[in-house]
Write a protein that holds these residues in place. Structure first.
Motif: not given
Length: 332
Positions: A241-246
């Motif tokens: 769900d993480g826009r950056t981390a994923s």
């Protein structure tokens, strides 16, 4: 606890020394040099790697361990959950506050990281436009429905500079969002390079074949150290769900292993290739900045060379500073 010191007399406060930034491609040894500089200069390290903001993303981001930090305080590590989006404008405030605090305590601030825009945000005169989730959601829905082509064409009409520079969907959408919100082209928010406060950048250069060898070896070490298990733990914590981390290198590849659509061997090789491509982009970014002092990352006297660059910057900064007025006695 030491007794608090009295503040210096008015007019006698020395100018802060130049911020030291250690930059360059991933795998070049930036973290080690930053710690060496901190130990030599009574400094503290400020992280400018966007993916090292995340708690739990340790192995795959090559985050320095406590042992590798060698007692040097590190700032802006583990400040976000993987479900949160990294914001360069928010980082700018964090980094400048950390640097000001370090300098106020009489120590030396050493910024380190390979995220080029984050380094510029910390060092340069750079403003960031706001954001509007509704506008961004509409543009994302349009891209999902019609593809990126029409949005890219729209960007070419309103901001040809950004259209020629930006490739992926996220950045094209952001550029269009900024234009809608401000009426200005996104490229106008990236002005000429000008430090907001004195700074010196040290870049680490490495033979390409040696860099590729290091990157491949590092990815294999990450896998052996438990990267697949780290990805599994973070997936349970909302990594997808993480826009950056994923989108972090290695994490997407090993999420596919977790889903059964890839193998460890495939994910490892894909991560090596992606990391080499990322390193090439980092070099392109930093080599475009004429202010970077490049040093050979494998030089046996690297720390001595880096300290010489810092001393020269310090001397230039002192020479350029206006004279401080003499402290006056208390008014009668």
């Amino acid at each position: 606890m030491p007794a608090p010191q009295a503040p210096p007399a008015a007019g006698s406060v020395p100018a802060a020394p130049p911020v030291i930034a250690v930059v360059g491609p991933t795998g070049s040894g930036k973290s080690d040099l930053a710690v060496d500089l901190a130990l030599a200069l009574d400094g503290e390290v400020v992280n400018a790697d966007a993916l090292q903001f995340y708690r739990g993303m340790d192995i795959g981001t090559a985050k320095a361990t406590l042992e590798e930090r060698r007692g040097v305080p590190h700032h802006l590590l583990d400040v976000l959950e993987v479900t949160e989006e990294a914001s360069v404008s928010r980082f700018q405030g964090w980094a400048r506050a950390a640097i000001a605090d370090i300098h106020a305590r009489g120590r030396r601030a050493i910024l380190v990281g390979g995220s080029g825009l984050y380094v510029r945000a910390a060092l340069d005169v750079l403003e960031f436009p706001g954001t509007d989730p509704a506008v961004r959601a509409r543009l994302e829905a349009e891209a999902a429905e019609r593809g990126l082509g029409p949005l890219r064409e729209r960007l070419r009409r309103v901001d040809p500079v950004s259209a020629g520079r930006l490739g992926d969907a996220r950045r094209v959408i952001r550029a269009l969002e900024v234009h809608e919100l401000t009426g200005r082209p996104f490229s106008s928010f990236m002005p000429e390079r000008q430090y907001a406060a004195p700074a010196v950048q040290i870049g680490l250069d490495l033979d390409r074949a040696e860099l590729h060898r290091r990157l491949a070896a590092r990815v294999h070490r990450m896998v052996d150290a438990g990267l697949p298990a780290e990805v599994a733990r973070l997936a349970a914590a909302g990594l997808r769900d993480g826009r950056t981390a994923s989108r972090a290198l290695g994490y997407g590849q090993f999420l596919a292993v977790l889903d059964g659509t890839s193998t460890t061997e495939q994910a490892t090789e894909e991560t090596i290739v992606a990391t080499r491509q990322f390193a090439r982009r980092q070099l392109t970014w930093f080599r475009a900045d004429p202010r970077v002092h490049w040093l050979d990352a494998q030089a046996p006297d690297l720390i001595e060379q880096a300290l010489a660059v810092v001393r020269e910057a310090d001397s230039s900064s002192v020479a350029a500073s206006p004279p401080q007025p003499e402290a006056r006695g208390a008014a009668r």
